[in-house]
Design a protein around this motif. Structure first.
Motif, mmCIF file in Angstrom:
data_model
loop_
_atom_site.group_PDB
_atom_site.id
_atom_site.type_symbol
_atom_site.label_atom_id
_atom_site.label_comp_id
_atom_site.label_asym_id
_atom_site.label_seq_id
_atom_site.Cartn_x
_atom_site.Cartn_y
_atom_site.Cartn_z
ATOM 1 N N GLY A 370 0.824 -1.205 0.000
ATOM 2 C CA GLY A 370 0.000 0.000 0.000
ATOM 3 C C GLY A 370 0.858 1.256 0.000
ATOM 4 N N ALA A 396 -3.918 -1.869 -3.419
ATOM 5 C CA ALA A 396 -3.278 -2.419 -2.227
ATOM 6 C C ALA A 396 -3.533 -1.581 -0.980
ATOM 7 N N MET A 397 -4.425 -0.594 -1.086
ATOM 8 C CA MET A 397 -4.637 0.260 0.092
ATOM 9 C C MET A 397 -5.757 -0.261 0.972
ATOM 10 N N ASP A 398 -5.698 0.019 2.248
ATOM 11 C CA ASP A 398 -6.771 -0.405 3.142
ATOM 12 C C ASP A 398 -7.973 0.522 2.941
ATOM 13 N N PRO A 399 -9.142 0.091 3.440
ATOM 14 C CA PRO A 399 -10.367 0.846 3.185
ATOM 15 C C PRO A 399 -10.291 2.314 3.589
ATOM 16 N N LEU A 400 -9.639 2.592 4.709
ATOM 17 C CA LEU A 400 -9.594 3.982 5.163
ATOM 18 C C LEU A 400 -8.746 4.831 4.225
ATOM 19 N N GLU A 402 -8.078 4.196 1.179
ATOM 20 C CA GLU A 402 -8.763 4.237 -0.107
ATOM 21 C C GLU A 402 -9.838 5.321 -0.110
ATOM 22 N N SER A 403 -10.615 5.327 0.961
ATOM 23 C CA SER A 403 -11.719 6.290 0.981
ATOM 24 C C SER A 403 -11.180 7.708 1.063
ATOM 25 N N TYR A 406 -10.562 8.808 -2.422
ATOM 26 C CA TYR A 406 -11.800 9.176 -3.101
ATOM 27 C C TYR A 406 -12.302 10.533 -2.646
ATOM 28 N N GLU A 407 -12.268 10.742 -1.331
ATOM 29 C CA GLU A 407 -12.776 12.005 -0.792
ATOM 30 C C GLU A 407 -11.966 13.191 -1.310
ATOM 31 N N ALA A 426 -16.739 1.670 -6.640
ATOM 32 C CA ALA A 426 -16.973 2.791 -5.734
ATOM 33 C C ALA A 426 -16.355 4.059 -6.300
ATOM 34 N N ASN B 401 -3.056 -0.640 6.480
ATOM 35 C CA ASN B 401 -1.731 -0.969 5.935
ATOM 36 C C ASN B 401 -0.694 -0.904 7.041
ATOM 37 N N HIS B 561 -8.312 -6.389 1.846
ATOM 38 C CA HIS B 561 -8.845 -5.052 2.061
ATOM 39 C C HIS B 561 -10.291 -4.990 1.594
ATOM 40 N N ALA B 603 -16.307 2.631 5.607
ATOM 41 C CA ALA B 603 -15.507 3.392 4.643
ATOM 42 C C ALA B 603 -15.671 2.811 3.251
ATOM 43 N N GLN B 604 -15.878 1.501 3.168
ATOM 44 C CA GLN B 604 -16.037 0.889 1.858
ATOM 45 C C GLN B 604 -17.495 0.735 1.462
ATOM 46 N N TYR B 607 -20.185 3.366 -0.387
ATOM 47 C CA TYR B 607 -20.314 3.663 -1.808
ATOM 48 C C TYR B 607 -21.211 2.677 -2.519
ATOM 49 N N TYR B 608 -21.555 1.593 -1.826
ATOM 50 C CA TYR B 608 -22.334 0.572 -2.525
ATOM 51 C C TYR B 608 -23.794 0.552 -2.159
#
Lengths: 479, 611
Positions: A370, A396-400, A402-403, A406-407, A426, B401, B561, B603-604, B607-608
């Motif tokens: 990541g 490879a990034m974790d959800p936080l 990643e979001s 996007y933000e 998403a 991570n 993830h 967080a994921q 969006y869905y």
């Protein structure tokens, strides 16, 4: 390959050439001396030389013709050895106990190499045999003539010794000469590989003089248009992209989605000017890509690809792509911040001057998957330009993390034209338009709402992906 | 590294790797040593015959013998050299294979350290420059050749020192006739030898100095060379105009290496004149002594040639033998690196307990207060982890991570040892188990997995032999079948570029093959680290839906993830900063408001949701 090692190629030519000249010189001196003695000896020696050279040519010719084949085994052995030394590979090798597999393969290669080598060596034995036969004849002749002269009183014993020495001396110059010559030949063959490589022509225009029109130095966002673009990797091979038509307006944020093998990464490579189209044309701000100076064009785009390993230089150099003196540190830090990597880098003792991996610097560090992706993102940000292309930037990034990307997408994009490729639908929420690529064509196009309403392929994929994210209740309903 | 010990070690290794090589080498050298003497002996006979005005026929007979024997010896020698050459090459390859295998065997933890990298680099370079086993043997054989030469020379020289037939004379000339006149020659020889040995020693030392310095530089050069052929980096290098930066680094490196080479060359230049001078001096001495003896009638004219040649050969041989000893010393030092590398201990293989095969598959792994940091870095990646994991469950491991998820797995597979605490399998510390057996328990797909440039079938089976049916079955389950059907050679297709027509497969396709490989192994523990990161939604969904089937009665640990994968796991571990901060199933964890799991999920998932 041609200059590999100091045993062959250019360095060898230099050494052998000097050697060769020395031998020619020595030959002239001795040759003249022998000639004054008896022309027959010189003749015999020259004939001997001719035979030897011919056979050596044959040997070289054989080596050349089979070079590819013969070096194959060694090349593969090198590959196996490199795998042994590569640390990440070592995990799989241990867990799956691959040692036996590698050993078998290696042994096979050894056998292959040995049999090639045997055949090669045999070719080189022939000159030796010929040498001995003609050497035998020549020696008998030499001694015979000289002995006769002594007995006849033409020369004395001292003279006998002298001429013997001179004639042997001639041999000492002649054979190395032949060897030198064939060595030069061999080396020049290898050198040809080098020359061919250096002569490879560029597909795109790089030279300032050859490019038509003005170099694209506009700092604004770019407008991209694909007009009837087709592309195949190999001539006559299947089209990966087929009659593609679309336009991305300046400053627009577009998402590109589609299954594996649909052609997304290929599209990006064409867009970046890494491959030429096989049909149709690409227009950048209305001008054709193939008519532009591709270096200038590439200055304008920041790209992030899927395969992530960084170079073994410092973090700052990885981000800026420039030598230390030309790196803008403030900009490096800002890019790292925007990519979400600055917190980590700030903690390091050498900060952005820390090297990655320990190949070039003992104090180098390893980044996780990541973190590497964030580094590449920072690199694209640092570059700036009128367009940003991201191919799976958050895989490879974790959800936080990643979001966060996007933000902050709008801030990241900063008015540039952006192309975002991802499996994760998403991401499409933050884009103005979405292209669905299937079998090399754009099957669907529109905003997220429009495509969901369309109820086609996009909707299908979105539903599949969101399946597990919905609450139990909702899923039951859909069933 | 004392020479004696090394010699024995090397000879033993050579005999094992390539039998027959040594014997062949010895015979070849003995013949080679004899070569020059044919001319010497027959040459002086012919000269004597000429002086005596012997009949032409007799002279020619001698000539024929000389030429004939010489030719036979040369043909024999080069014929044998051919065989020696082939064996030499095979020996070299086998030594490389040994080094390669060693790197597969060393504990992963030790492999992943910079010290090991350096030892390995030195060993590799040492073997490929002056320290190769082959050149060591050649030096030994060379010494033997010199020894033979000495013996042959001495035999020829003995008559030179015996009193001649002429009447005894006094003074200096009389001295010539005495046997102790030989001391003059011996003195000359000793002097020349001394000069040569000094020079050789110094040159060898210089060479090794340069070697040490260049090991590091060569490591870098190799990396740069590797960069030019890696086409995935090529895209970035072009797009980001990194050429100048990289070239700059390369130039720096080359300049450094050039400085070293120049320095060494300058110093060795100064030594060379000494060698040349001593050679000249020796020639002068030998001609003087032998010539004088001939002038005063102590020896025949023809024999002058013989004695001078024999004497020169003798000094050359003696000088060379000393040189050989110096060489051997040098080579031993290079070889030392090689042996250092080979003798790195494999601690993993010290464990001896076999794993009991349990039909009820009741395996239980326990982490007891485990903490860990990587060898190069003091930051604790895992911190006081305490957990019991029973076989038969499906586990998900999630977290940010760098939280320690992959590290947890690597410790589980015993690629690294815990810095503190211990890991137990069925109550026994895993360090006591035989590592081969322990590794059999795990089928892993790492985040940075590697497939090799051989056939698909071999890659799936991770071996040269495979069960075709089973290979196809695993490929089907992993979802690779469609792609396989596009390949004319099917499972025999080679992937990547090592072969001429190697097939290129995409990241997602490679991931499917890696999954197939994990399935083929059929181990009780299946660990998947981001197995669907490169797969598109449809393929990912397929993997999820068949997941139950894929890991039927095994333990599956799933790091991802993609929070969606947590839905079908019985137990979820949430890692944060090296600790397990939450565990439970999806529903219970979701309820913990403000918990890390909740945050990751939302967080994921946000969006869905359908609007």
């Amino acid at each position: 390959m041609a200059t590999l090692g100091s045993q062959n190629g250019a360095p060898r030519i230099m050494r052998e050439a000097v050697d060769f000249l020395i031998k020619v010189f020595g030959l002239l001196i001795y040759g003249t001396a022998v000639l004054t003695l008896d022309w027959r000896i010189l003749l015999a020696t020259v004939v001997l030389l001719a035979v030897d050279v011919l056979l050596r040519f044959h040997a070289i010719h054989y080596s050349d013709a089979h070079w590819e084949e013969h070096s194959e085994a060694c090349r593969k052995m090198n590959y196996l050895e490199r795998s042994g030394f590569n640390i990440p590979d070592g995990k799989d090798i241990r867990i799956y106990q691959m040692k036996g597999w590698f050993r078998e393969r290696y042994e096979e290669l050894i056998r292959q190499d040995a049999s090639f080598w045997k055949r090669d060596c045999l070719r080189w034995y022939y000159p030796t045999v010929a040498d001995e036969i003609s050497g035998f004849v020549r020696n008998v002749l030499l001694y015979g003539i000289l002995a006769a002269k002594v007995l006849a009183g033409e020369i004395d014993v001292a003279g006998f010794t002298l001429y013997l020495g001179v004639a042997s001396g001639l041999v000492r110059w002649i054979f190395p000469l032949a060897l030198s010559f064939s060595g030069l030949q061999e080396a020049s063959h290898r050198y040809n590989d080098y020359r061919d490589f250096m002569r490879v022509r560029d597909v795109f225009i790089h030279d300032e003089e050859e490019g038509q029109g003005e170099p694209q130095r506009d700092k604004g966002p770019l407008e991209i248009a694909f007009k009837d673009v087709s592309f195949a990797y190999e001539e006559g091979g299947p089209d990966v992209l087929s009659h593609l038509n679309f336009t991305i307006k300046a400053g627009e944020k577009v998402a590109l989605v589609g299954n594996n093998g649909a052609g997304k990464t290929t599209l990006v490579k064409l867009l970046c000017g890494l491959y030429p189209v096989t049909g149709g044309e690409i227009l950048i701000n209305g001008k054709r890509l193939q008519d532009m100076n591709v270096d200038d064009y590439q200055e304008q785009i920041g790209v992030l690809f899927q395969d992530t390993s960084p170079l073994a230089f410092s973090i700052a150099m990885n981000v800026s792509g420039c030598p230390d003196e030309l790196t803008d540190r403030g900009r490096v830090r800002e890019s790292l911040r925007q990519a979400g990597l600055w917190e980590k880098v700030r903690e390091l003792p050498d900060k952005e001057d820390t090297y990655l991996t320990q190949i070039l610097d003992d104090g180098g560090i390893q980044l996780s998957g990541g973190e590497q992706q964030k580094l590449l993102l920072a690199r694209a940000i640092y570059k700036g330009g009128g367009m940003l292309v991201m191919d799976e930037p958050t895989a490879a990034m974790d959800p936080l993390a990643e979001s966060q990307i996007y933000e902050n997408y709008n801030a990241l994009a900063g008015g540039k034209t952006t192309l975002f490729i991802s499996h994760r639908l998403a991401s499409t929420r933050f884009c103005d338009r979405i292209f669905l690529l299937e079998n090399g064509k754009i099957a669907e196009e529109g905003t997220h709402r429009e495509l969901m309403a369309l109820g086609g392929k996009y909707r299908e994929i979105f539903d599949i992906q969101s399946y597990y994210y919905k609450e139990r209740g909702e899923r039951e309903d859909e069933k | 590294m004392k020479s004696k010990g090394t010699v024995r070690k090397v000879l033993a290794m050579v005999r094992m790797l390539q039998p027959g090589f040594l014997a062949l080498l010895i015979v070849t050298k003995m013949i080679a040593a004899a070569q020059p003497f044919v001319n010497i002996v027959f040459g002086s006979v012919i000269l004597d015959l000429l002086v005596e005005r012997a009949p032409y026929r007799q002279i020619m007979e001698a000539v024929l013998w000389m030429a004939g024997i010489s030719a036979v010896l040369v043909l024999a020698r080069w014929g044998l050299e051919m065989f020696v050459d082939v064996k030499k090459r095979v020996l070299e390859h086998r030594v490389n294979l040994m080094m390669c295998e060693k790197s597969f065997e060393i504990d992963y933890e030790i492999l992943d350290s910079k010290d090991t990298m350096d030892i390995r680099q030195k060993a590799y370079e040492g073997v490929n420059s002056s320290g190769s086993i082959v050149s060591f043997c050649e030096t030994l054989a060379g010494a033997l050749e010199q020894l033979c030469g000495i013996v042959y020379s001495l035999i020829l020289l003995v008559p030179l020192f015996l009193p001649g037939g002429a009447p005894a004379r006094g003074g200096l000339t009389g001295l010539l006739d005495r046997w102790y006149g030989a001391f003059f020659l011996l003195a000359a020889m000793a002097l020349s030898m001394w000069a040569n040995t000094r020079v050789n020693r110094r040159m060898a030392r210089l060479q090794q100095e340069g070697f040490e310095v260049n090991v590091q530089n060569n490591r870098r050069v190799n990396y740069f060379r590797h960069l030019t052929t890696e086409y995935s980096q090529g895209k970035y290098i072009r797009l980001y105009r990194m050429q100048n930066m990289i070239l700059g680094e390369i130039r720096k490196n080359i300049n450094a290496m050039e400085k070293v080479s120049q320095n060494i060359a300058a110093r060795s230049r100064r030594l060379r004149w000494l060698t040349a001078a001593s050679a000249l001096g020796l020639q002068f001495a030998s001609y003087l002594y032998v010539g004088l003896k001939a002038i005063y009638g102590f020896i025949s004219l023809g024999s002058v040639l013989r004695y001078v040649s024999a004497y020169q050969n003798l000094s050359q041989n003696v000088g060379s033998i000393f040189d050989m000893f110096v060489q051997m010393d040098v080579r031993s030092r290079y070889l030392a690196y090689f042996y250092d590398y080979l003798s790195i201990p494999n601690q993993r293989y010290d464990g001896t307990i076999p794993i009991e095969k349990r039909d009820d598959n009741e395996y239980e792994i326990e982490f007891k207060d485990v903490s860990f940091h990587y060898p190069n870095c003091s930051h604790m990646v895992l911190s006081h982890v305490n957990e019991k994991i029973r076989l038969g469950s499906r586990m998900a491991v999630v977290g940010k991570n760098g939280a320690g998820k992959s590290t947890f797995i690597k410790l589980l597979c015993r690629l690294y040892e815990p810095t503190e605490g211990e890991i137990l399998l069925n109550g026994v510390n895993i360090q006591y188990y035989d590592y081969h057996e322990y590794a059999r328990l795990f089928s892993v797909v790492f985040q940075d997995f590697k497939l090799f440039s051989f056939s698909i079938a071999e890659n799936v089976a991770a071996s040269r032999q495979y069960d075709k049916g089973r290979v196809l079955e695993c490929i089907e389950k992993a979802g690779f079948m469609n792609r396989l059907q596009e390949m004319p050679e099917g499972i025999y297709t080679n992937i990547y570029q090592l072969e001429e027509n190697g097939a290129e497969i995409s990241g997602g396709e490679a991931q499917k093959l890696a999954i197939a490989r994990a399935l083929y192994k059929d181990a009780p523990w299946v660990i998947l680290d981001e197995p669907t990161s490169a797969l598109d939604p449809v393929a990912e969904f397929e993997v999820y839906s068949h997941f139950d089937e894929l890991v039927r009665d095994k333990t599956a640990i799933y790091i991802s993830h993609r929070m969606s994968s947590c839905r079908f796991c019985d137990m979820i571990y949430v890692f944060d900063e090296g600790r397990i901060v939450q565990k439970g199933n999806h529903e219970t964890l979701l309820l913990e408001e403000g918990g890390l799991y909740n945050r990751l999920w939302n967080a994921q998932a946000q969006y869905y949701q359908t609007d």
